[in-house]
Design a protein around this motif. Structure first.
Motif, PDB file in Angstrom:
ATOM      1  N   ALA A  19     -15.558   7.297  51.295  1.00 42.67           N
ATOM      2  CA  ALA A  19     -16.340   8.165  50.420  1.00 42.67           C
ATOM      3  C   ALA A  19     -15.455   8.978  49.492  1.00 42.67           C
ATOM      4  O   ALA A  19     -15.924   9.598  48.552  1.00 42.67           O
ATOM      5  N   PHE A  20     -14.144   8.962  49.761  1.00 45.01           N
ATOM      6  CA  PHE A  20     -13.224   9.796  48.995  1.00 45.01           C
ATOM      7  C   PHE A  20     -12.675   9.020  47.792  1.00 45.01           C
ATOM      8  O   PHE A  20     -12.225   7.884  47.924  1.00 45.01           O
ATOM      9  N   THR A  21     -12.770   9.616  46.620  1.00 40.53           N
ATOM     10  CA  THR A  21     -12.251   8.963  45.422  1.00 40.53           C
ATOM     11  C   THR A  21     -10.861   9.509  45.114  1.00 40.53           C
ATOM     12  O   THR A  21     -10.714  10.701  44.833  1.00 40.53           O
ATOM     13  N   ALA A  22      -9.861   8.654  45.190  1.00 41.02           N
ATOM     14  CA  ALA A  22      -8.482   9.095  44.958  1.00 41.02           C
ATOM     15  C   ALA A  22      -8.107   9.025  43.479  1.00 41.02           C
ATOM     16  O   ALA A  22      -7.305   9.816  42.999  1.00 41.02           O
ATOM     17  N   LEU A  23      -8.685   8.064  42.754  1.00 40.82           N
ATOM     18  CA  LEU A  23      -8.432   7.960  41.306  1.00 40.82           C
ATOM     19  C   LEU A  23      -9.782   7.854  40.594  1.00 40.82           C
ATOM     20  O   LEU A  23     -10.573   6.965  40.873  1.00 40.82           O
ATOM     21  N   GLY A  40       2.357  15.605  39.264  1.00 39.41           N
ATOM     22  CA  GLY A  40       1.156  16.283  39.732  1.00 39.41           C
ATOM     23  C   GLY A  40       1.367  16.815  41.121  1.00 39.41           C
ATOM     24  O   GLY A  40       2.307  16.417  41.809  1.00 39.41           O
ATOM     25  N   PRO A  41       0.491  17.704  41.546  1.00 41.12           N
ATOM     26  CA  PRO A  41       0.652  18.301  42.870  1.00 41.12           C
ATOM     27  C   PRO A  41       0.414  17.276  43.972  1.00 41.12           C
ATOM     28  O   PRO A  41      -0.103  16.187  43.724  1.00 41.12           O
ATOM     29  N   SER A  42       0.780  17.632  45.170  1.00 37.24           N
ATOM     30  CA  SER A  42       0.619  16.746  46.323  1.00 37.24           C
ATOM     31  C   SER A  42      -0.838  16.323  46.468  1.00 37.24           C
ATOM     32  O   SER A  42      -1.741  17.133  46.324  1.00 37.24           O
ATOM     33  N   GLY A  43      -1.051  15.030  46.711  1.00 36.36           N
ATOM     34  CA  GLY A  43      -2.405  14.548  46.948  1.00 36.36           C
ATOM     35  C   GLY A  43      -3.197  14.240  45.695  1.00 36.36           C
ATOM     36  O   GLY A  43      -4.380  13.924  45.782  1.00 36.36           O
ATOM     37  N   CYS A  44      -2.555  14.264  44.519  1.00 41.25           N
ATOM     38  CA  CYS A  44      -3.318  14.052  43.293  1.00 41.25           C
ATOM     39  C   CYS A  44      -3.500  12.572  42.979  1.00 41.25           C
ATOM     40  O   CYS A  44      -4.196  12.216  42.039  1.00 41.25           O
ATOM     41  N   GLY A  45      -2.843  11.691  43.747  1.00 43.85           N
ATOM     42  CA  GLY A  45      -3.081  10.267  43.542  1.00 43.85           C
ATOM     43  C   GLY A  45      -1.922   9.509  42.917  1.00 43.85           C
ATOM     44  O   GLY A  45      -2.075   8.357  42.520  1.00 43.85           O
ATOM     45  N   LYS A  46      -0.750  10.107  42.861  1.00 45.59           N
ATOM     46  CA  LYS A  46       0.395   9.446  42.227  1.00 45.59           C
ATOM     47  C   LYS A  46       0.804   8.195  43.006  1.00 45.59           C
ATOM     48  O   LYS A  46       0.947   7.119  42.438  1.00 45.59           O
ATOM     49  N   THR A  47       0.970   8.376  44.316  1.00 44.44           N
ATOM     50  CA  THR A  47       1.365   7.235  45.138  1.00 44.44           C
ATOM     51  C   THR A  47       0.287   6.158  45.103  1.00 44.44           C
ATOM     52  O   THR A  47       0.587   4.959  45.009  1.00 44.44           O
ATOM     53  N   THR A  48      -0.969   6.579  45.157  1.00 49.13           N
ATOM     54  CA  THR A  48      -2.070   5.614  45.116  1.00 49.13           C
ATOM     55  C   THR A  48      -1.994   4.774  43.847  1.00 49.13           C
ATOM     56  O   THR A  48      -2.163   3.554  43.884  1.00 49.13           O
ATOM     57  N   LEU A  49      -1.706   5.414  42.722  1.00 43.70           N
ATOM     58  CA  LEU A  49      -1.617   4.679  41.462  1.00 43.70           C
ATOM     59  C   LEU A  49      -0.432   3.702  41.487  1.00 43.70           C
ATOM     60  O   LEU A  49      -0.571   2.534  41.104  1.00 43.70           O
ATOM     61  N   PHE A  85      11.033   2.784  47.154  1.00 41.78           N
ATOM     62  CA  PHE A  85      10.096   3.492  48.021  1.00 41.78           C
ATOM     63  C   PHE A  85      10.567   4.908  48.321  1.00 41.78           C
ATOM     64  O   PHE A  85      11.758   5.193  48.340  1.00 41.78           O
ATOM     65  N   GLN A  86       9.567   5.752  48.591  1.00 41.92           N
ATOM     66  CA  GLN A  86       9.851   7.157  48.861  1.00 41.92           C
ATOM     67  C   GLN A  86      10.842   7.310  50.021  1.00 41.92           C
ATOM     68  O   GLN A  86      11.758   8.099  49.948  1.00 41.92           O
ATOM     69  N   GLN A  87      10.644   6.499  51.086  1.00 40.97           N
ATOM     70  CA  GLN A  87      11.573   6.575  52.230  1.00 40.97           C
ATOM     71  C   GLN A  87      12.567   5.412  52.192  1.00 40.97           C
ATOM     72  O   GLN A  87      13.076   5.006  53.224  1.00 40.97           O
ATOM     73  N   ASP A 162       8.928   6.002  43.599  1.00 39.46           N
ATOM     74  CA  ASP A 162       8.066   7.010  44.212  1.00 39.46           C
ATOM     75  C   ASP A 162       8.902   8.146  44.790  1.00 39.46           C
ATOM     76  O   ASP A 162       9.438   8.032  45.886  1.00 39.46           O
ATOM     77  N   GLU A 163       9.018   9.213  44.040  1.00 36.95           N
ATOM     78  CA  GLU A 163       9.804  10.386  44.453  1.00 36.95           C
ATOM     79  C   GLU A 163      11.129   9.983  45.086  1.00 36.95           C
ATOM     80  O   GLU A 163      11.443  10.396  46.205  1.00 36.95           O
ATOM     81  N   PRO A 164      11.909   9.196  44.373  1.00 38.70           N
ATOM     82  CA  PRO A 164      13.118   8.667  45.009  1.00 38.70           C
ATOM     83  C   PRO A 164      14.161   9.748  45.259  1.00 38.70           C
ATOM     84  O   PRO A 164      15.072   9.533  46.039  1.00 38.70           O
ATOM     85  N   THR A 195       6.961  12.094  40.611  1.00 38.34           N
ATOM     86  CA  THR A 195       7.601  13.294  41.137  1.00 38.34           C
ATOM     87  C   THR A 195       6.576  14.418  41.173  1.00 38.34           C
ATOM     88  O   THR A 195       5.555  14.362  40.500  1.00 38.34           O
ATOM     89  N   HIS A 196       6.828  15.416  42.025  1.00 38.16           N
ATOM     90  CA  HIS A 196       6.043  16.626  41.796  1.00 38.16           C
ATOM     91  C   HIS A 196       6.946  17.784  41.413  1.00 38.16           C
ATOM     92  O   HIS A 196       6.551  18.940  41.463  1.00 38.16           O
ATOM     93  N   ASP A 197       8.171  17.411  41.016  1.00 33.49           N
ATOM     94  CA  ASP A 197       9.130  18.407  40.549  1.00 33.49           C
ATOM     95  C   ASP A 197       9.075  18.425  39.021  1.00 33.49           C
ATOM     96  O   ASP A 197       9.492  17.489  38.355  1.00 33.49           O
TER      97      ASP A 197
HETATM   98  N1  ATP Z   1      -5.222   5.126  53.216  1.00 33.44           N
HETATM   99  C1  ATP Z   1      -5.885   6.230  52.827  1.00 33.44           C
HETATM  100  N2  ATP Z   1      -7.093   6.528  53.336  1.00 33.44           N
HETATM  101  C2  ATP Z   1      -7.764   7.616  52.943  1.00 33.44           C
HETATM  102  N3  ATP Z   1      -7.328   8.498  52.030  1.00 33.44           N
HETATM  103  C3  ATP Z   1      -6.125   8.273  51.486  1.00 33.44           C
HETATM  104  C4  ATP Z   1      -5.340   7.136  51.854  1.00 33.44           C
HETATM  105  N4  ATP Z   1      -4.198   7.173  51.143  1.00 33.44           N
HETATM  106  C5  ATP Z   1      -4.268   8.278  50.387  1.00 33.44           C
HETATM  107  N5  ATP Z   1      -5.421   8.937  50.579  1.00 33.44           N
HETATM  108  C6  ATP Z   1      -5.841  10.170  49.898  1.00 33.44           C
HETATM  109  O1  ATP Z   1      -5.764   9.958  48.513  1.00 33.44           O
HETATM  110  C7  ATP Z   1      -5.251  11.111  47.870  1.00 33.44           C
HETATM  111  C8  ATP Z   1      -4.079  10.750  47.010  1.00 33.44           C
HETATM  112  O2  ATP Z   1      -3.021  10.368  47.842  1.00 33.44           O
HETATM  113  P1  ATP Z   1      -1.601  10.009  47.265  1.00 33.44           P
HETATM  114  O3  ATP Z   1      -0.782   9.529  48.393  1.00 33.44           O
HETATM  115  O4  ATP Z   1      -1.771   9.103  46.114  1.00 33.44           O
HETATM  116  O5  ATP Z   1      -1.073  11.416  46.789  1.00 33.44           O
HETATM  117  P2  ATP Z   1       0.276  11.782  46.032  1.00 33.44           P
HETATM  118  O6  ATP Z   1      -0.092  12.244  44.677  1.00 33.44           O
HETATM  119  O7  ATP Z   1       1.230  10.665  46.104  1.00 33.44           O
HETATM  120  O8  ATP Z   1       0.785  13.009  46.889  1.00 33.44           O
HETATM  121  P3  ATP Z   1       2.264  13.410  47.350  1.00 33.44           P
HETATM  122  O9  ATP Z   1       2.886  14.110  46.218  1.00 33.44           O
HETATM  123  O10 ATP Z   1       2.001  14.340  48.491  1.00 33.44           O
HETATM  124  O11 ATP Z   1       2.961  12.167  47.752  1.00 33.44           O
HETATM  125  C9  ATP Z   1      -4.926  12.109  48.964  1.00 33.44           C
HETATM  126  O12 ATP Z   1      -5.936  13.084  49.001  1.00 33.44           O
HETATM  127  C10 ATP Z   1      -4.905  11.292  50.218  1.00 33.44           C
HETATM  128  O13 ATP Z   1      -5.378  12.058  51.293  1.00 33.44           O
END
Ligand code: ATP
Ligand code: MG
Lengths: 357, 306
Positions: A19-23, A40-49, A85-87, A162-164, A195-197
């Motif tokens: 139900a959660f929209t990340a992008l 963007g701040p943590s959780g804004c969807g950078k890694t997802t993109l 990768f980040q790690q 990703d935030e290398p 990055t979020h820096d």
């Molecule tokens: N597998 C998943 N299942 C459910 N929600 C997810 C999943 N992966 C990411 N999310 C959610 O999607 C949102 C974006 O996550 P994402 O990892 O893209 O953030 P980010 O911008 O990379 O943050 P950060 O700077 O902390 O790495 C977050 O709110 C996260 O909780």
């Protein structure tokens, strides 16, 4: 701009996790040869993109095109895109050279060609002396450079990072930033850097996309983002800024007449205005001058000083209780006002911007 | 202040690594008393003379080893030839144990992988389910296996009833039956170490490999298997070693044709017909083989790490 200049075209991409929209309909175009940053701040969807571009996530709506071709049908191992990768995710059982050769061998390079290429790339990241070590025998910064070398070696069309630099200490991070930027110029590969820096983003990028909670807020050069943010979020996120609540009297041809909290009228460039006629006046702390009380745009009371080395920050408060931060150069000629005295502030004409929420 | 520090015998890091001399003492006592001493006793017994009602006479001799490796005819005065009986039993045991290990690996790896990739809560349930049968005594489980696979047992009856086969498979009293028994006896010893290794496996390594143009099989072969190899090796050792010395499965499922080392040694110590020095010698030879295999493996590991 022809389509062949656009390495990655992200077209209205929607990504949902349950139900959660990340992008929420993200669009951006990354040019060939560009150092493009997602900020963007943590959780804004950078890694997802990034993961969607690499192929580790399927997008729900929209399309991602690589030089004009939709890459949705391609699994990750068929996309000419590599990731740092980040790690790092270095293969622990392989030496540095073997790590770097992995992608080369999988994409059809002969053993000899791959070894030569690995040597070259390791030279580029200054790790030639460490070629036979295992990742566990390397420092964090060295591991980061192995990850970079491994991703660069197969000459991908696009490199995702990703935030290398997040695991590195400040000194090393600054050194690696310069290196990374130089490598990007030398290789001519499009880099998408997460990055979020914000300082990192400003110093390295050709263009930056500022994101917040799954939306793109603004895309532009570092200068555009810093000096002409289009809304309060961007201004607040990039660098330090003072946001004063102001009443807007009129807006014409991009210039607004506003009333400052002091009651003083002020004219400034207007980016966006709230529909109810209020807005935020964004003023960078370094664009403010001190003057005798009553002689500037508004009067403030000095509350504290913070010593920052090159600069000194004054924390001050306007009569209606809003905070203002002023940044003064730490020069011999700078005269610091005493705590609890009232001083005037003069806002540099054109340096303040009117922004909506 | 660290107790061992002033005399310079141990560094602080030794103490924090749990290597301080005082902390290690109970371990050394235990190893000495329960591992080294029994092996030494067995070694000594293998050089003694057999007493006819079981037990030994304290007369040092090489008779037991001679009897194991050499054939001197019925009265012991023919020219010595190599005695193949016991070497054959050893060879068959190694083969049986090896096959059981391979079967455990083929079933155990996917099982361990399946469990390790469930979410944390269901994982412990699966692990528990895997270990439940092992609360039952090994003898009872092996006997049950015998009833299950014998010609008139449920397996054959079901297969005949459903028309898959016309006559019983004849599984019982074959090498395969023994392998099946060993496989079933020691499967958890394969699953658990591999599970532990896979659980620690960092799945971003698989993503990194896919990112670098590796398909699923290449990822398995070049990344996953090498990284979880220590777990696989541990599992193989834990299955192979007890399988090699097992006597229940060969006795109950194999019949006379499938005599294994475990049964051979067991017989030497049972009742009055036994021969303690010969049993001890066979045990020492078995131990040497196992040690040699482990040492070769350890060698290859330390070399690979340099
Ligand atoms: N597998 C998943 N299942 C459910 N929600 C997810 C999943 N992966 C990411 N999310 C959610 O999607 C949102 C974006 O996550 P994402 O990892 O893209 O953030 P980010 O911008 O990379 O943050 P950060 O700077 O902390 O790495 C977050 O709110 C996260 O909780
Ligand atoms: Mg992230």
């Amino acid at each position: 701009m022809t389509s062949s200049d656009i390495a990655i075209d992200i077209d209205n991409v929607v990504k949902r996790y349950g139900a959660f929209t990340a992008l929420h309909g993200v669009s951006m175009q990354i040019h060939a040869n560009e150092f493009f940053t997602l900020l963007g701040p943590s959780g804004c969807g950078k890694t997802t993109l990034l993961r969607s571009i690499a192929g580790f996530e399927d997008v729900n709506e929209g399309a991602i095109r690589l030089y004009g071709n939709d890459i949705a049908p391609l699994p990750p191992h068929k996309r000419p895109i590599n990731t740092v990768f980040q790690q790092y995710a270095l293969f622990p059982h392989m030496t540095v050279t073997e790590n770097v050769m992995f992608g080369l061998r999988r994409s059809g390079w002969s053993r000899i060609e791959a070894a030569t290429r690995a040597d070259d790339v390791l030279k580029l990241v200054q790790l030639s002396n460490f070629a036979d070590r295992k990742p566990a025998q390397l420092s964090g910064g060295q591991q980061q450079r192995v990850a970079l070398a491994r991703a660069l070696a197969p000459r991908p069309k696009v490199l995702l990072l990703d935030e290398p630099l997040s695991a590195l200490d400040l000194k090393l991070r600054q050194a690696v930033r310069v290196e990374l930027k130089q490598i990007q110029r030398e290789t001519g590969i499009a880099f998408i850097f997460v990055t979020h820096d914000q300082e990192e983003a400003l110093t390295m990028s050709d263009r930056i996309a500022v994101m917040s909670s799954g939306h793109v807020q603004q895309i532009g050069t570092p200068r555009e983002i810093y000096e002409t943010p289009i809304n309060r979020f961007v201004a607040d996120f990039i660098g330090e800024t003072n946001l004063l609540n102001v009443t807007v009297q009129s807006v014409s041809e991009g210039t607004a007449q506003v009333i400052l909290p002091s009651g003083h009228p002020f004219s400034c460039p207007a980016a966006t205005v709230n529909s109810d006629g209020t807005g935020h006046l964004s003023v960078r702390p370094e664009r403010i001058e001190l003057c005798p009380a009553g002689g500037g745009d508004l009067d403030v009371k000095v509350e504290s000083q913070v010593y920052l080395g090159t600069d000194i920050q004054l924390h001050t408060r306007v009569a209606d209780g809003e905070k203002m931060i002023v940044r003064l150069q730490n020069a011999q000629s700078t005269i610091l006002p005493e705590i609890d005295t009232v001083v005037g502030l003069k806002i540099e004409a054109g340096a303040a911007r009117l922004l909506a929420d | 202040m660290a107790a061992g520090a002033p005399d310079g015998a141990s560094s602080k890091s030794d103490i924090y690594a749990g290597n301080g001399p005082r902390l290690m003492l109970p371990v050394w006592v235990f190893i000495g008393l329960f591992l080294l001493l029994p092996v030494a006793l067995m070694g000594v017994y293998s050089f003694l003379t057999k007493e006819f009602r079981g037990g030994v006479i304290w007369d040092f001799t090489l008779t037991a080893y001679d009897q194991f490796f050499l054939d001197r005819g019925l009265f012991g005065d023919d020219p010595a030839k190599i005695e193949w009986t016991y070497i054959g039993i050893f060879w068959r045991s190694i083969w049986q144990a090896g096959m059981a290990t391979i079967m455990c690996l083929l079933i155990g790896f996917p099982t361990a992988w399946f469990i390790a990739t469930r979410d944390a809560k269901t994982r412990s349930i699966w692990l528990f389910l895997i270990t439940i049968p092992y609360w039952v005594n090994l003898l009872i489980r092996t006997v049950s296996m015998k009833f299950l696979i014998r010609d008139t047992g449920p397996l054959n009856e079901f297969l005949m009833w459903s028309g898959v086969i016309n006559e019983p498979l004849g599984l019982i009293n074959t090498n395969f039956a023994v392998q099946l028994g060993l496989f079933y006896s020691y499967l958890p010893f394969m699953v658990l170490p591999i599970y532990a290794a896979v659980e620690r496996y960092d799945f971003s390594l698989s993503e990194a490999a896919a990112d670098l143009y590796a398909n699923v099989w290449t990822i398995l072969r070049l990344v996953i298997l090498p990284v979880v190899k220590p777990g696989i090796i541990a599992g193989c050792i834990l299955v192979f070693v007890p399988s090699l010395g097992a006597f229940l499965a060969p006795d109950l499922l194999g019949g006379a044709k499938t005599f294994m080392i475990g049964s051979l040694i067991e017989e030497q110590f049972k009742g009055n017909a036994g021969n303690w020095p010969f049993g001890a010698a066979a045990s020492m030879i078995l131990l040497s083989i196992v040690m040699a295999v482990l040492l070769i493996y350890a060698r290859s590991q330390t070399k690979g790490d340099k």
